[in-house]
Design an enzyme around this catalytic site. Sequence first.
Site, PDB file in Angstrom:
ATOM      1  CG  ASP A  11      -2.174   0.906   1.262  1.00 23.12           C
ATOM      2  OD1 ASP A  11      -2.212   1.684   0.210  1.00 23.12           O
ATOM      3  OD2 ASP A  11      -2.913   0.792   2.021  1.00 23.12           O
ATOM      4  CG  ASP A 106      -2.738   3.598  -4.125  1.00 27.42           C
ATOM      5  OD1 ASP A 106      -3.868   3.103  -4.545  1.00 27.42           O
ATOM      6  OD2 ASP A 106      -2.766   4.171  -2.954  1.00 27.42           O
ATOM      7  CD  GLU A 107      -5.511  -0.610  -1.959  1.00 23.43           C
ATOM      8  OE1 GLU A 107      -5.372  -1.193  -1.060  1.00 23.43           O
ATOM      9  OE2 GLU A 107      -6.565  -0.142  -2.125  1.00 23.43           O
TER      10      GLU A 107
END
EC number: 2.7.7.7
Length: 359
Positions: A11, A106-107
């Site tokens: 993350d 983003d994860e």
Amino acid sequence: MKENRKIIHIDMDAFYASIEQRDNPKYKGKPLIVGGDPNRRGVVATCSYEARKYGIHSAMPSLTAYKLCPKAIFIRPRMEVYKKVSRQVMNILNEYSNIVEPLSLDEAFVDVSKSKRCKGSATLIALEIKERIFKEVGLTASAGVSFNKFLAKMASDFRKPDGITVITEENSKDFIRKLPIGKFFGVGRVTKNKLNNIGVFKGEDLLGFSEKELIGILGDRGKILYEFARGIDNRQVNPYRIRKSIGKEITLREDIEDIEEMIEILEKISERVSESLCLLNKKGKTVTLKVKFNDFKHITRSITLEHFLKEQKEIMECVKDLISIVDFKNKKVRLLGITISSLEENIITEEREQLSFDV
């Protein structure tokens, strides 16, 4: 529960804002807000950790954020840059496993159960991934390591920013017992309030209820929470999960040019979109506005938040921000549309007040 599963959840920390601070040294250490202009009904897409100290969070109206921190720096998102950086991060993850499930820019989940890297240690792999992201991309990431997706996700949220948490079968029960119910993946305000009303405030409180009782109170969510409270999550990391979108557009009977009239129509469209999201148990991160002019040319404007949404009010905050940056060039409008994409997994879908991956 699958035996010997090794799942990592990576993350990125305050992704958009961190990229801006990386690329612009003058922003480092300052309260930075990526989103809309506070003077034009914008919304916050994300903000730096310095800004979060003032209570600012994703999807907050930019004007509210400005009032909380007048010295904050507001900048527009650079989505193409963020997508490019995301590809760099995902390329690193794919070196450690061919089973990588991106959830957003983003994860991602990474299944390293069969990986021989770092002598097969998921913890060492996660540490190496974090180190490489920092050295090669110039950003920090938080990592969660566990034997299923639920616990890996909870672990990555536990020590933000730039942290790593490992949840083993041995310490998982203690971790879950102490976990505040509002931190459980997918538990938003409505479910949290329902559970608080029956005396459930932490994971251990869920253990006092049978599966049947929780289903009676929460419907299908009850079964999932019953399993989560016992550390059970048999979902596989799915690198082929199909991205879908939910949207609605309306062709107008008469071409219009008044912005307030457009807002009224978009209010109705956003209600329909929100209803569809709720019916399908979905929520998404990206809001796209479509405008078609009377010359049949059309444009789209999008904003991607760092949390999932499905409520009409939040959708409209984004739409108002987007329509404020449309150059109408004195042309009339014949069609308006709203689409929600970057949809969350269909597990427990409900609005969350805070960011879903930035704590």
